[in-house]
Design a protein around this motif. Structure first.
Motif, mmCIF file in Angstrom:
data_model
loop_
_atom_site.group_PDB
_atom_site.id
_atom_site.type_symbol
_atom_site.label_atom_id
_atom_site.label_comp_id
_atom_site.label_asym_id
_atom_site.label_seq_id
_atom_site.Cartn_x
_atom_site.Cartn_y
_atom_site.Cartn_z
ATOM 1 N N CYS A 1 0.932 -1.281 0.051
ATOM 2 C CA CYS A 1 0.162 -0.028 -0.089
ATOM 3 C C CYS A 1 0.793 1.258 0.303
ATOM 4 N N CYS B 1 -1.238 4.941 7.224
ATOM 5 C CA CYS B 1 -2.393 5.469 7.857
ATOM 6 C C CYS B 1 -1.977 4.939 9.139
ATOM 7 N N CYS C 1 -3.787 1.921 10.920
ATOM 8 C CA CYS C 1 -3.947 0.351 10.062
ATOM 9 C C CYS C 1 -3.606 -0.364 10.661
HETATM 10 S S1 SF4 Z 1 -5.585 1.679 6.004
HETATM 11 FE FE1 SF4 Z 1 -3.662 0.560 5.788
HETATM 12 S S2 SF4 Z 1 -4.199 -0.610 3.741
HETATM 13 FE FE2 SF4 Z 1 -5.708 1.280 3.927
HETATM 14 S S3 SF4 Z 1 -4.666 2.785 3.066
HETATM 15 FE FE3 SF4 Z 1 -4.197 2.869 5.237
HETATM 16 S S4 SF4 Z 1 -2.052 2.082 5.173
HETATM 17 FE FE4 SF4 Z 1 -3.365 1.365 3.237
#
Ligand code: SF4
Length: 235
Positions: free
Chosen positions: A30, A34, A37
């Protein structure tokens, strides 16, 4: 021809694809970070996980065709992979519905998937109002791409939802007002409760307390006028 970077398979889920019995395929990698996450393994350490063979996944789906309505393709960020459209084509040939989870970074692939009728439902993450995107996503985000993906979905005939994880300390009433104004007229918007997890990308989130359900209801009231449907998940 290279294969899609498949790092996980959940054989059955009743919650990932609204109203459907589905299997979920997890794609590695990714471009966002975040902090909240909890898929760190898939996002940061995906090369440490074994890669599942496309053929094995497709054979499994064929064998379960009678019991499954569809397949969720999640991640990580599936649209980072040029192999995605071809792989989905093979799923559609089996006769299953396809739901895509995306953070909206690849509008051209999103358009291709919709135009070629390769997706039946798209769930796009909204990380916050556009002016906070790079903070919530943990990286500098090309906001034009996010805006384009939003526009593609809102103008398309595909079934879709926007959704935001409500992370304590990141988003406030004013931010949800901005999100409402930005996405005004969209079909569905979901607020998702944050779940602290030891495996969060930013370890400080492991001990953060989720906001009380009443606060999510307050955000929902702010958002209600802007959408056909606003829901709250996970409280
Ligand atoms: S939550 Fe995790 S998987 Fe989803 S966009 Fe953010 S970093 Fe990527």
């Amino acid at each position: 021809m290279t294969s899609l970077l498949i790092k996980g398979l959940q054989k059955t889920t009743l919650i990932d694809y609204p109203g459907k019995v589905a299997a979920t395929i997890f794609v590695g990698k990714c471009n966002f970070r975040c902090g909240f996450c909890y898929n760190k393994d898939l996002v940061v350490d995906y090369d440490k996980l074994p890669t599942l063979k496309e053929e094995e996944i497709l054979d499994f789906l064929k064998s379960r065709k009678k019991w499954l309505d569809g397949v969720c393709i999640s991640g990580g960020e599936p649209t980072m992979h040029k192999e995605l459209p071809e792989f989905i084509k093979k799923i559609k040939e089996i006769g299953l519905l396809v739901k895509l989870d995306t953070n909206g970074v690849n509008p051209s692939m999103l358009r291709e998937l919709i135009d070629k009728k390769l997706v039946d439902y798209v769930a796009m993450d909204i990380k916050g109002p556009l002016d906070k995107y790079s903070i919530t996503a943990g990286v500098k985000v090309d906001k034009e791409k996010i805006k384009e993906s939003v526009d593609i979905l809102m103008k398309s005939n595909v079934d879709y939802e926007f959704r935001t994880t409500v992370v304590p300390g990141l988003l406030d009433n004013g931010d949800f007002e901005k999100i409402g104004k930005w996405l005004k007229g969209a079909k569905r918007y979901f607020l998702q409760q944050f779940k602290p997890d030891k495996k969060c990308i930013d370890k400080s989130y492991a001990d953060k307390k989720p906001l009380p359900a009443g606060k999510l209801e307050e955000f929902k009231k702010i958002l209600n006028p802007y959408f056909e449907e606003v829901g709250v998940r996970g409280v």
